[in-house]
Design a protein around this motif. Structure first.
Motif, PDB file in Angstrom:
ATOM      1  N   SER A  47      41.961  43.899  44.107  1.00  0.00           N
ATOM      2  CA  SER A  47      43.380  43.567  44.247  1.00  0.00           C
ATOM      3  C   SER A  47      44.219  44.320  43.226  1.00  0.00           C
ATOM      4  CB  SER A  47      43.573  42.054  44.077  1.00  0.00           C
ATOM      5  OG  SER A  47      42.892  41.338  45.090  1.00  0.00           O
ATOM      6  N   ILE A  48      43.695  44.428  42.010  1.00  0.00           N
ATOM      7  CA  ILE A  48      44.409  45.158  40.952  1.00  0.00           C
ATOM      8  C   ILE A  48      44.523  46.638  41.318  1.00  0.00           C
ATOM      9  CG2 ILE A  48      44.270  45.907  38.552  1.00  0.00           C
ATOM     10  CD1 ILE A  48      42.965  43.201  37.919  1.00  0.00           C
ATOM     11  N   GLU A  49      43.404  47.223  41.761  1.00  0.00           N
ATOM     12  CA  GLU A  49      43.412  48.640  42.131  1.00  0.00           C
ATOM     13  C   GLU A  49      44.365  48.896  43.294  1.00  0.00           C
ATOM     14  OE1 GLU A  49      42.033  51.211  40.763  1.00  0.00           O
ATOM     15  OE2 GLU A  49      40.814  50.208  39.248  1.00  0.00           O
ATOM     16  N   GLU A  50      44.365  47.989  44.268  1.00  0.00           N
ATOM     17  CA  GLU A  50      45.243  48.157  45.429  1.00  0.00           C
ATOM     18  C   GLU A  50      46.711  48.059  45.024  1.00  0.00           C
ATOM     19  OE1 GLU A  50      45.048  46.650  49.950  1.00  0.00           O
ATOM     20  OE2 GLU A  50      45.286  45.042  48.484  1.00  0.00           O
ATOM     21  N   LYS A  51      47.033  47.091  44.193  1.00  0.00           N
ATOM     22  CA  LYS A  51      48.418  46.935  43.747  1.00  0.00           C
ATOM     23  C   LYS A  51      48.850  48.152  42.925  1.00  0.00           C
ATOM     24  CE  LYS A  51      51.564  43.795  41.325  1.00  0.00           C
ATOM     25  NZ  LYS A  51      52.217  44.881  40.563  1.00  0.00           N
TER      26      LYS A  51
END
Length: 334
Positions: A47-51
């Protein structure tokens, strides 16, 4: 893989104890929990990488960054924006990869859970059978002991009544003694039968316990290996992300190496130049002497201005309060 540590070290001298088995199960549950935590970690990291990737993508595509630059530096900035866009896409792709790894971890956990379930059901049944048979055996022993005590009391009663002249009373005591002996024999047989059955149940339980230990140890070795490899792969994925990003940034550095200060200055001059002749100096023009003031031919105009012409002689009298003459100069008082 050792294959022998669990089955050799999780026993108890108490036939009803499940301490060793419970200790293994608790450890396996902890292992499943650890896998679940790593699975959740991967999902959160995804989720962090996607954001981050989406934010970087928006920054690259929507935020101006030297959009008025020209020539070679403009080209370098275009490469920069393109590579930042590519880095953002890589982070989004990494997020998808991490979610896939989390899914694999979840599938592994569920697979081991199903594998364990059959063994745990067998062991639970073995523990229940062992406890039930132990209770029956102890009840049979209790009955046997009580019947032996009843027989001993009946024998003592017969001995005490040896001198009693009442034959009917003696007959009753002999009947009771015979009955108690029969009860002892029956309870003894029942007790022995339960002992034999308990021993068979104990042997069966030990066999299942050994099988469970071997199966659980194999599972734990598999889990540790899978978890270790998953973490190793995760580190490789993050390292590859850094390598890929650096390769993209290297393209920007190469474009900056091709950036030429001289070419950009020359390009700007050629595209925006307005002329090569500077403006001529502004000359003084006397209001009272509107003669044409020009610089001599063949001589560049200099910074010196021509001297002023003579002031007009005032027509008013010298004693006029508005004028005064000092050394042939007229002064105006205001």
């Amino acid at each position: 893989m050792t294959g022998a540590l669990f089955k050799a070290n999780f026993w108890s001298s108490d036939i009803l104890s499940t301490a060793g088995y419970d200790s293994i199960i608790q450890h396996l549950n902890n292992g499943r929990k650890n896998c679940k935590e790593f699975e959740d970690f991967l999902k959160e990291r995804a989720s962090i990488e996607e954001k981050y990737g989406k934010d970087l993508l928006n920054l690259s595509r929507k935020k101006p960054c030297g959009q008025l630059e020209i020539n070679t530096l403009k080209q370098a900035l275009e490469v920069f924006k393109k590579q930042v866009d590519s880095v953002a896409q890589c982070h989004i792709q990494l997020a998808q990869t991490l979610r896939e790894e989390a899914r694999k971890m979840e599938e592994f956990r569920e697979k081991q859970k199903l594998q364990r379930k059959k063994t745990e059901l067998i062991m639970d049944a073995a523990h229940k059978q062992r406890s039930l048979q132990f209770k029956k055996t102890m009840d049979a022993k209790k009955t046997y002991v009580q019947k032996c005590r009843d027989k001993d009391e009946a024998e003592q009663a017969v001995h005490r009544s040896a001198n009693v002249v009442n034959p009917k009373q003696q007959e009753k005591l002999f009947v009771k003694l015979a009955t108690s002996k029969t009860a002892v024999e029956d309870s003894d047989k029942a007790y022995m039968m339960h002992i034999n059955t308990l021993d068979k149940v104990r042997e069966d339980w030990q066999i299942e316990h050994i099988k469970a230990c071997e199966m659980f140890e194999a599972q734990e070795c598999e889990r540790i290996n899978f978890f270790r490899n998953a973490l190793w792969l995760h580190m490789n994925q993050l390292s590859q992300q850094c390598v890929t990003s650096d390769e993209m940034y290297e393209e920007v550095r190469k474009s900056l190496e091709a950036c030429s200060i001289e070419k950009d200055i020359e390009y700007f001059v050629n595209q925006q130049k307005t002329g090569q002749t500077p403006p001529a100096p502004i000359v003084y023009e006397n209001f009272y002497c509107p003669q044409k003031n020009t610089a001599p031919q063949g001589k560049a105009p200099g910074p010196n201005l021509p001297r002023r012409g003579p002031l007009p002689v005032p027509k008013s009298l010298p004693d006029n309060p508005d004028y005064s003459l000092v050394d042939n100069y007229s002064l105006i008082y205001q």
